[in-house]
Design a protein around this motif. Structure first.
Motif, mmCIF file in Angstrom:
data_model
loop_
_atom_site.group_PDB
_atom_site.id
_atom_site.type_symbol
_atom_site.label_atom_id
_atom_site.label_comp_id
_atom_site.label_asym_id
_atom_site.label_seq_id
_atom_site.Cartn_x
_atom_site.Cartn_y
_atom_site.Cartn_z
ATOM 1 N N ALA A 15 32.790 45.075 23.695
ATOM 2 C CA ALA A 15 31.560 45.512 24.350
ATOM 3 C C ALA A 15 31.843 46.487 25.486
ATOM 4 C CB ALA A 15 30.778 44.308 24.859
ATOM 5 N N THR A 16 33.030 46.371 26.084
ATOM 6 C CA THR A 16 33.382 47.236 27.214
ATOM 7 C C THR A 16 34.795 47.775 27.031
ATOM 8 O OG1 THR A 16 34.373 45.472 28.552
ATOM 9 C CG2 THR A 16 31.976 45.813 28.791
ATOM 10 N N ALA A 17 35.116 48.807 27.806
ATOM 11 C CA ALA A 17 36.468 49.383 27.767
ATOM 12 C C ALA A 17 37.498 48.349 28.212
ATOM 13 C CB ALA A 17 36.532 50.626 28.644
ATOM 14 N N ALA A 18 37.165 47.568 29.235
ATOM 15 C CA ALA A 18 38.101 46.548 29.730
ATOM 16 C C ALA A 18 38.392 45.503 28.661
ATOM 17 C CB ALA A 18 37.541 45.887 30.985
ATOM 18 N N GLN A 19 37.397 45.135 27.879
ATOM 19 C CA GLN A 19 37.615 44.170 26.801
ATOM 20 C C GLN A 19 38.506 44.768 25.710
ATOM 21 O OE1 GLN A 19 33.603 43.151 25.703
ATOM 22 N NE2 GLN A 19 33.520 41.441 27.153
ATOM 23 N N ALA A 20 38.333 46.046 25.424
ATOM 24 C CA ALA A 20 39.173 46.714 24.432
ATOM 25 C C ALA A 20 40.623 46.748 24.905
ATOM 26 C CB ALA A 20 38.663 48.124 24.171
ATOM 27 N N GLN A 21 40.829 47.024 26.191
ATOM 28 C CA GLN A 21 42.180 47.058 26.739
ATOM 29 C C GLN A 21 42.803 45.663 26.744
ATOM 30 O OE1 GLN A 21 40.611 49.054 30.123
ATOM 31 N NE2 GLN A 21 41.555 51.010 29.582
ATOM 32 N N ALA A 22 42.000 44.642 27.018
ATOM 33 C CA ALA A 22 42.500 43.270 26.967
ATOM 34 C C ALA A 22 42.907 42.908 25.537
ATOM 35 C CB ALA A 22 41.446 42.299 27.488
ATOM 36 N N GLU A 23 42.170 43.405 24.555
ATOM 37 C CA GLU A 23 42.508 43.166 23.157
ATOM 38 C C GLU A 23 43.849 43.818 22.809
ATOM 39 O OE1 GLU A 23 42.466 41.776 19.346
ATOM 40 O OE2 GLU A 23 41.160 41.167 21.000
ATOM 41 N N LEU A 24 44.112 45.011 23.346
ATOM 42 C CA LEU A 24 45.410 45.661 23.116
ATOM 43 C C LEU A 24 46.548 44.808 23.670
ATOM 44 C CD1 LEU A 24 44.613 49.407 23.858
ATOM 45 C CD2 LEU A 24 45.288 48.426 21.676
ATOM 46 N N ILE A 25 46.349 44.233 24.842
ATOM 47 C CA ILE A 25 47.372 43.355 25.434
ATOM 48 C C ILE A 25 47.592 42.135 24.542
ATOM 49 C CG2 ILE A 25 47.917 41.877 27.407
ATOM 50 C CD1 ILE A 25 46.401 43.992 29.147
ATOM 51 N N GLN A 26 46.512 41.588 23.986
ATOM 52 C CA GLN A 26 46.637 40.436 23.091
ATOM 53 C C GLN A 26 47.414 40.797 21.823
ATOM 54 O OE1 GLN A 26 45.999 37.278 23.740
ATOM 55 N NE2 GLN A 26 45.408 37.990 25.778
ATOM 56 N N ILE A 27 47.240 42.025 21.340
ATOM 57 C CA ILE A 27 47.977 42.472 20.155
ATOM 58 C C ILE A 27 49.471 42.509 20.453
ATOM 59 C CG2 ILE A 27 48.389 44.448 18.623
ATOM 60 C CD1 ILE A 27 45.312 45.005 18.895
ATOM 61 N N ARG A 115 33.134 55.350 20.289
ATOM 62 C CA ARG A 115 32.948 56.426 21.277
ATOM 63 C C ARG A 115 32.124 55.972 22.488
ATOM 64 N NH1 ARG A 115 34.577 61.891 21.923
ATOM 65 N NH2 ARG A 115 33.387 62.605 23.692
ATOM 66 N N ARG A 116 31.231 54.997 22.309
ATOM 67 C CA ARG A 116 30.388 54.548 23.419
ATOM 68 C C ARG A 116 31.185 53.938 24.576
ATOM 69 N NH1 ARG A 116 30.389 49.156 22.741
ATOM 70 N NH2 ARG A 116 30.603 48.393 20.623
#
Length: 128
Positions: A15-27, A115-116
């Motif tokens: 939903a947010t850029a911060a959540q996407a970045q947290a997902e990258l850390i989880q990967i 993109r959003r």
């Protein structure tokens, strides 16, 4: 459109850029966790979310780890095999402990996001 839908399954859904970045850390944690012994993240650095073409964005996260060289090779091979659209965008390796045969690694991972999540450019400084 079916082809596009199949490819877009790999977008990092957040939903947010911060959540996407947290997902990258989880990967990175998931990939490092399967190593024996597990590779742990020592520190993280959140990068920007920037445009990637006209329809997508690219989220960046850097992590610092210490591991054996074979573990690093395994992780680098496992990252593109993830279901998410992620890749290594920067890699820096330095010798850490010759006795234990480990290396210090700064690994930057980029993931494709909708993109959003890309912040709009500010127009305030444009007239200077």
């Amino acid at each position: 459109s079916g082809d596009l839908a199949l490819r877009e399954k790999g977008l990092i859904a957040a939903a947010t850029a911060a959540q996407a970045q947290a997902e990258l850390i989880q990967i990175v944690r998931r990939v490092g966790g399967v190593e024996n012994p597990p590779v742990e993240i020592r520190s993280t650095e959140i990068g920007p979310v920037r445009p990637l073409g006209d329809a997508y964005g690219e989220a960046l996260v850097s992590v610092q780890i210490e591991c054996r060289i074979d573990q690093l090779v395994n992780m680098l091979a496992a990252i593109p095999a993830q279901p998410e659209l992620v890749s290594t965008s920067d890699l820096r390796v330095i010798s850490s402990s010759a006795k234990e045969k480990t290396v210090g690694v700064r690994l930057t991972l980029s993931g494709v996001v909708p993109r959003r999540l890309v912040p709009e450019k500010s127009k305030q400084g444009a007239s200077l």
